[in-house]
Design an enzyme around this catalytic site. Structure first.
Site, short mmCIF file in Angstrom:
data_model
loop_
_atom_site.label_atom_id
_atom_site.label_comp_id
_atom_site.label_asym_id
_atom_site.label_seq_id
_atom_site.Cartn_x
_atom_site.Cartn_y
_atom_site.Cartn_z
N LYS A 37 0.85 -1.21 0.00
CA LYS A 37 0.00 0.00 0.00
C LYS A 37 0.87 1.25 0.00
O LYS A 37 0.67 2.18 -0.79
CB LYS A 37 -0.90 0.03 1.23
N ASN A 38 1.87 1.28 0.89
CA ASN A 38 2.66 2.51 1.07
C ASN A 38 3.68 2.75 -0.03
O ASN A 38 4.28 3.81 -0.09
CB ASN A 38 3.30 2.50 2.45
N CYS A 132 -5.35 13.10 12.75
CA CYS A 132 -5.21 11.65 12.59
C CYS A 132 -5.21 11.02 13.97
O CYS A 132 -4.55 11.53 14.88
CB CYS A 132 -3.92 11.30 11.86
N ARG A 137 0.30 14.84 13.02
CA ARG A 137 1.06 14.53 11.79
C ARG A 137 1.20 15.77 10.91
O ARG A 137 0.59 15.87 9.85
CB ARG A 137 0.38 13.39 11.04
N ASP A 323 4.53 0.77 12.18
CA ASP A 323 3.33 0.11 11.67
C ASP A 323 3.23 -1.36 12.09
O ASP A 323 2.25 -2.03 11.76
CB ASP A 323 3.26 0.21 10.14
N ARG A 415 -8.52 -0.75 4.71
CA ARG A 415 -7.72 0.29 4.08
C ARG A 415 -6.33 -0.22 3.71
O ARG A 415 -5.69 0.27 2.80
CB ARG A 415 -7.55 1.49 5.03
C1 EPZ Z 1 4.25 6.97 6.32
O1 EPZ Z 1 3.46 8.07 6.78
C2 EPZ Z 1 3.30 5.77 6.25
N1 EPZ Z 1 2.22 6.09 5.35
C3 EPZ Z 1 2.74 5.47 7.63
O2 EPZ Z 1 1.98 4.27 7.55
C4 EPZ Z 1 3.89 5.21 8.59
O3 EPZ Z 1 3.38 5.05 9.89
C5 EPZ Z 1 4.86 6.40 8.58
O4 EPZ Z 1 5.31 6.67 7.24
C6 EPZ Z 1 6.09 6.14 9.43
O5 EPZ Z 1 6.75 5.00 9.04
C7 EPZ Z 1 2.44 6.01 4.01
O6 EPZ Z 1 3.51 5.72 3.53
C8 EPZ Z 1 1.28 6.32 3.12
P1 EPZ Z 1 6.27 10.43 8.22
P2 EPZ Z 1 4.02 9.57 6.73
O7 EPZ Z 1 6.11 11.71 7.49
O8 EPZ Z 1 4.87 9.75 5.54
C9 EPZ Z 1 6.65 13.62 11.74
C10 EPZ Z 1 0.11 2.85 7.75
O9 EPZ Z 1 -0.33 2.32 8.77
N2 EPZ Z 1 6.59 14.62 10.66
O10 EPZ Z 1 7.44 9.58 7.90
O11 EPZ Z 1 2.86 10.46 6.93
C11 EPZ Z 1 5.35 12.83 11.86
O12 EPZ Z 1 4.39 13.52 12.62
C12 EPZ Z 1 0.57 4.33 7.81
O13 EPZ Z 1 0.23 2.29 6.65
C13 EPZ Z 1 6.76 15.95 10.98
O14 EPZ Z 1 6.95 16.31 12.13
O15 EPZ Z 1 4.93 9.58 8.05
C14 EPZ Z 1 5.83 11.53 12.48
O16 EPZ Z 1 5.94 11.71 13.85
C15 EPZ Z 1 0.20 4.99 9.10
N3 EPZ Z 1 6.71 16.86 9.96
C16 EPZ Z 1 7.20 11.35 11.84
O17 EPZ Z 1 7.63 12.64 11.40
C17 EPZ Z 1 6.50 16.48 8.65
O18 EPZ Z 1 6.45 17.35 7.75
C18 EPZ Z 1 7.25 10.39 10.67
O19 EPZ Z 1 6.21 10.75 9.78
C19 EPZ Z 1 6.33 15.13 8.35
C20 EPZ Z 1 6.38 14.20 9.37
#
Ligand code: EPZ
Length: 440
Positions: A37-38, A132, A137, A323, A415
């Protein structure tokens, strides 16, 4: 310019279904892992970078994938989705640069349209993803990265309004409070591909899904080096062309079935997964005494032996994936001794714990750390899924619990897991999908 509300375009609401699980069966047999998915979601967004036809294969049939297709269609992309064959053809000849709130709020990963729409159209308006359940996020790193490439960005009325005369390659550091960002890296990577000159992305996410995106984009004619490492180099090109790509397997789905074998004392052969993507998961399972073997592209997991308590700390890849955290909580709840989970990516991502406590798990939570004292048995009860991975953790706990567990609101599960109830039944589980009596 099209109406933003999207009128009759909004997709059907999910029918409220639940899973009725009669636990206690040791799962045995073979399971085939679906596409990731990701990896699929940012790759579908990347098809907007070219007016040519793209063909994406090994696409999992998931609600999130259908949601991304709905948004692509909304912005004008021709999309042909053969759900049975797992193939999506896209042609983004004429696209509009608006991703509306009504569609984006249903699927956060649609924020991945920001980079490609900006790079392709030089101006776009993408709804902010909003709240979320798993935690705060923000997208500040996405914005920071695109502004480094020369975008002017104004947040107005819940939208990210981005425009540029041109994007220019430069050094972009993508590390935030919790380290690298996966979709943030994807957005900057897609924008940099059509920028003038060279972009160096530092503290880039190393997830296999980012590597797969870069492989797809290089097939489209992009010049990306270092994907999968913290430093990527992107030499911009004037335009990209169509490409044909097969998505990598879903490492989180594979990890979930590895835990299912350990937790039920079963023996499962996992086919089609990429074992190297599962190093951290395998390491923790082995640390707790679970038997994991890798032979000819198959991962075989057998439980049964007395397990030992273990600790998990979630980290960006190749560290332990957040995850898989809820699934490990389920395993720890029936592992003798005291195990500890420290959630370093989403500090509040523990909605599943109070539901597991309803099954008899002995859990305590101290800020971003869960302390789980293994019990001898769990007993089935109705529980409520709150998000995708929490629901996977509850299903696993239900498979090991005595009696019947009802996991409600499984639209969360759909999902991200393709036909999971059918796959579990093929392994001998007693799992039934039924409509919920009420929408409570
Ligand atoms: C990806 O989300 C995945 N989703 C998530 O999987 C996964 O949990 C996450 O990466 C972490 O591995 C997809 O790929 C579609 P991040 P993403 O930006 O990209 C902070 C699932 O269950 N952050 O790497 O949204 C954020 O809040 C989903 O399949 C900022 O602070 O995650 C988090 O604490 C859920 N500022 C951390 O970084 C930003 O601009 C990592 O988030 C961006 C992120």
């Amino acid at each position: 310019m099209r109406q933003e509300q999207g009128g009759s375009r909004s997709y059907k609401e999910a029918v409220m279904e639940k899973l009725i699980i009669s636990g206690g069966t040791a799962l045995r047999g073979t399971v085939h892992i679906s596409g990731s998915k990701n990896a699929c979601l940012p790759i579908l967004a990347a098809t907007v970078l070219t007016p040519d036809k793209c063909t994406i294969r090994n696409v999992p049939d998931l609600a999130d994938v259908r949601a991304m297709c709905a948004i692509l269609k909304w912005i004008g992309v021709q999309v042909k989705h053969d759900r049975k064959a797992g193939v999506i053809e896209t042609k983004a000849e004429n696209v509009v640069g608006v991703a509306p709130y009504d569609l984006v709020r249903k699927m956060r990963a649609s924020v991945c349209l920001l980079g490609p729409l900006l790079a392709r159209l030089r101006s776009c308006k993408v709804s902010m993803p909003g709240g979320c359940i798993i935690g705060n996020r923000p997208i500040d790193q996405h914005i920071k990265g695109l502004m480094r490439l020369g975008a002017e960005i104004v947040m107005e009325a819940g939208y990210v309004n981005a425009r540029c005369t041109e994007l220019v390659g430069t050094d972009v550091f993508m590390g935030g409070r919790f380290g690298s960002t996966v979709t943030g890296t994807a957005n900057v990577l897609m924008a940099a591909a059509l920028a003038k000159g060279v972009t160096i992305i530092e503290c880039a996410a190393c997830e296999p899904e980012i590597e797969d995106l870069a492989i797809f984009m290089n097939k489209m004619g992009a010049h990306i080096k270092g994907a999968g490492s913290p430093t990527m180099e992107v030499e911009g090109v004037p335009e990209l062309h169509g490409a044909d790509h097969t998505i990598i397997p879903d490492r989180i789905e594979a990890g979930t079935f590895m835990v299912a074998a350990a937790l039920t004392g079963g023996d499962i052969e996992i086919k089609g997964a990429c074992a190297t993507h599962l190093g951290a998961v395998r390491d923790k399972l082995e640390e707790s005494g679970v038997n994991v073997q890798r032979t000819n592209g198959t991962i075989r997991v057998s439980g049964g032996a007395t397990r030992r308590p273990f600790d998990v700390t979630t980290m960006p890849y190749p560290g332990f994936p957040t995850d898989m955290q809820a699934q490990m909580c389920a395993l720890m709840s029936l592992t003798p001794g005291i195990s500890v989970v420290t959630e370093k990516i989403y500090p509040n991502r523990f909605m599943h714990l109070s539901e597991m406590a309803r099954l008899g798990a002995d859990v305590a939570l101290e800020s971003n750390t869960a302390i789980i004292k293994g019990v001898n048995r769990l007993s089935g009860a109705p529980v409520m899924a709150s998000d995708l991975r929490a629901s996977a953790g509850l299903v696993l706990a239900g498979l090991a619990a005595e009696g019947e567990t009802d996991v409600k609101r499984i639209y969360h599960l759909d999902r991200g897991y393709e036909h999971i109830d059918q796959k579990l039944r093929n392994l001998g589980a007693s799992v039934e999908r039924v409509e919920e009596e009420d929408n409570g």
